[in-house]
Design an enzyme around this catalytic site. Structure first.
Site, short mmCIF file in Angstrom:
data_model
loop_
_atom_site.label_atom_id
_atom_site.label_comp_id
_atom_site.label_asym_id
_atom_site.label_seq_id
_atom_site.Cartn_x
_atom_site.Cartn_y
_atom_site.Cartn_z
N ASP A 34 19.42 23.58 32.00
CA ASP A 34 20.47 23.71 32.96
C ASP A 34 21.82 23.38 32.27
O ASP A 34 23.14 23.24 32.98
CB ASP A 34 20.34 22.39 33.82
CG ASP A 34 20.18 21.07 33.19
OD1 ASP A 34 20.43 21.27 31.87
OD2 ASP A 34 20.08 20.12 33.91
N ARG A 47 59.12 22.00 24.72
CA ARG A 47 58.10 22.68 25.11
C ARG A 47 58.23 23.06 26.36
O ARG A 47 58.69 22.44 27.31
CB ARG A 47 56.86 21.65 25.04
CG ARG A 47 55.56 22.18 25.60
CD ARG A 47 54.22 21.41 25.33
NE ARG A 47 53.70 21.38 24.06
CZ ARG A 47 53.36 22.85 23.12
NH1 ARG A 47 53.06 23.88 24.10
NH2 ARG A 47 52.76 22.55 22.10
N LYS A 102 62.17 20.53 18.78
CA LYS A 102 61.20 21.24 19.62
C LYS A 102 61.39 20.94 21.08
O LYS A 102 61.49 19.97 21.32
CB LYS A 102 59.71 21.20 19.05
CG LYS A 102 58.55 21.88 19.96
CD LYS A 102 57.28 21.88 19.22
CE LYS A 102 56.59 20.65 19.85
NZ LYS A 102 55.30 20.69 19.45
N GLU A 105 22.65 20.95 30.06
CA GLU A 105 23.13 19.53 29.64
C GLU A 105 22.63 19.65 28.03
O GLU A 105 21.55 20.15 27.88
CB GLU A 105 22.41 18.48 30.53
CG GLU A 105 23.19 18.48 31.78
CD GLU A 105 22.33 17.40 32.73
OE1 GLU A 105 21.52 16.69 32.19
OE2 GLU A 105 22.86 17.19 33.75
N ASP A 138 59.01 18.88 14.52
CA ASP A 138 59.89 18.21 15.59
C ASP A 138 59.92 16.76 14.89
O ASP A 138 59.20 16.71 13.90
CB ASP A 138 59.06 18.08 17.10
CG ASP A 138 57.72 17.57 16.97
OD1 ASP A 138 57.38 16.75 16.03
OD2 ASP A 138 57.06 17.84 17.88
C1 R5P Z 1 52.80 17.95 19.43
O1 R5P Z 1 53.90 17.32 19.77
C2 R5P Z 1 52.02 18.04 18.36
O2 R5P Z 1 52.60 17.36 17.09
C3 R5P Z 1 52.06 19.60 17.93
O3 R5P Z 1 53.25 19.97 17.60
C4 R5P Z 1 51.38 20.55 19.07
O4 R5P Z 1 50.32 19.73 19.75
C5 R5P Z 1 51.12 21.69 18.70
O5 R5P Z 1 50.62 22.41 19.72
P1 R5P Z 1 50.57 24.05 19.59
O6 R5P Z 1 49.82 24.56 18.51
O7 R5P Z 1 49.88 24.47 20.90
O8 R5P Z 1 52.05 24.41 19.66
#
Ligand code: R5P
Length: 281
Positions: A33, A185, A183, A35, A159
């Site tokens: 199943d 997102r 950075k 699991e 970042d």
């Molecule tokens: C987020 O701030 C983490 O420090 C990484 O920079 C992030 O998780 C990297 O994610 P990805 O490879 O998807 O850009």
């Protein structure tokens, strides 16, 4: 005695060697199943469960290993999460979202006396466990696989949050400058990188982050650095999750090499965090 999860077998073996402990016999099965079942043979009084929770299945397996170790007679359990999944969802970013890190930390706490985790996204995640929990900083080992003859190395984080990691790797390497990019997102797979004014022309640049997941952060950063005529760009991280097409993205961006540790077992896992974990045990 070390009790290994299925995703951390090489690291568990390395940890057993470094700490001069034995590896418990563990078997993994899957029922029709779907699991899973993690079966533990004999353990001694102190069981050290080593399990990276890289997937939902791995989370369940970790809980099973804790329970099986207790059933097999362990009086004390330490749980080592080399990579703690869901740690990046450490707050509800929008109304209605869970604090996933807290939810999984509470569940893991029920089966253990102590938790160690390696370079979580934020150390504050340790506060979500209801037993003693500490983070282990293994970033220094990321200097080990780097070429020894880097030209005017610049250790750069994508970042500001990862600047300490970059500084740790630079210190361990023994020479080089440190800087960070900004950075933003945009989505789960898209980021916007704003470079700093650090001079990168004709220098070897080492990008340092805690995790490479989709590879978007690192590949955007590599592309910016190559546009600015960096000599070569290396990327290194503690947790080489490398989901989906991350390696392809990095390669297309022109990365010289990718390095990671064995918290997540991948082909780029060039260095072990076992000594750092052993020091904290
Ligand atoms: C987020 O701030 C983490 O420090 C990484 O920079 C992030 O998780 C990297 O994610 P990805 O490879 O998807 O850009």
């Amino acid at each position: 005695m070390i009790v290994s999860g299925s995703k951390t077998q090489a690291l568990a073996a390395e940890l057993a060697a470094v700490t001069d402990q034995s590896l418990a016999p563990v078997e993994f099965e899957r029922f029709p199943d779907g699991e899973g079942m993690a079966r533990v043979g004999e353990v001694d009084d102190h069981a050290i469960v080593v399990a990276s929770t890289v997937s939902d299945e791995a989370h369940v397996e970790c809980l099973q290993l804790q329970d099986a170790a207790r059933e097999a007679g362990a009086g004390e359990i330490t749980t080592v999460l080399p990579y703690m999944g869901y740690a990046r969802q450490d707050r509800a970013f929008e109304v209605g979202e869970p604090v996933s890190a807290r939810a999984v930390a509470r569940a893991i706490s029920t089966g253990t006396d102590r938790v160690l985790t390696v370079n979580p996204h934020e150390d504050a995640v340790c506060e979500y466990f209801t037993v003693s929990a500490e983070s282990v900083d293994a970033a220094g080992c990321l200097a080990d696989p780097l070429p020894t003859d880097l030209t005017e190395p610049l250790f750069l984080s994508p970042d500001e949050g990862a600047i300490d990691l970059a500084a740790t790797v630079a210190n361990a390497y023994g020479r080089g400058d440190t800087d960070y990019f900004e950075k933003k997102r945009l989505s789960g797979t898209e980021v916007e990188i704003t470079p700093s004014d650090a001079a990168v022309g004709d220098r070897d640049v080492v990008l340092v982050d805690d995790i490479i997941a989709t590879g978007s952060t690192m590949s955007e950063s590599v592309a910016v650095l190559n546009e600015r005529a960096a000599r070569a760009v290396y990327v290194t991280c503690v947790h080489p999750l490398l989901a989906s097409n991350a390696v392809l993205k990095l390669s297309r961006a022109g990365v010289e090499a990718i390095y990671g540790t064995d918290t997540i077992e991948r082909s780029v896992s060039e260095v072990s965090v076992a000594p750092a974990i052993a020091d904290a045990l």
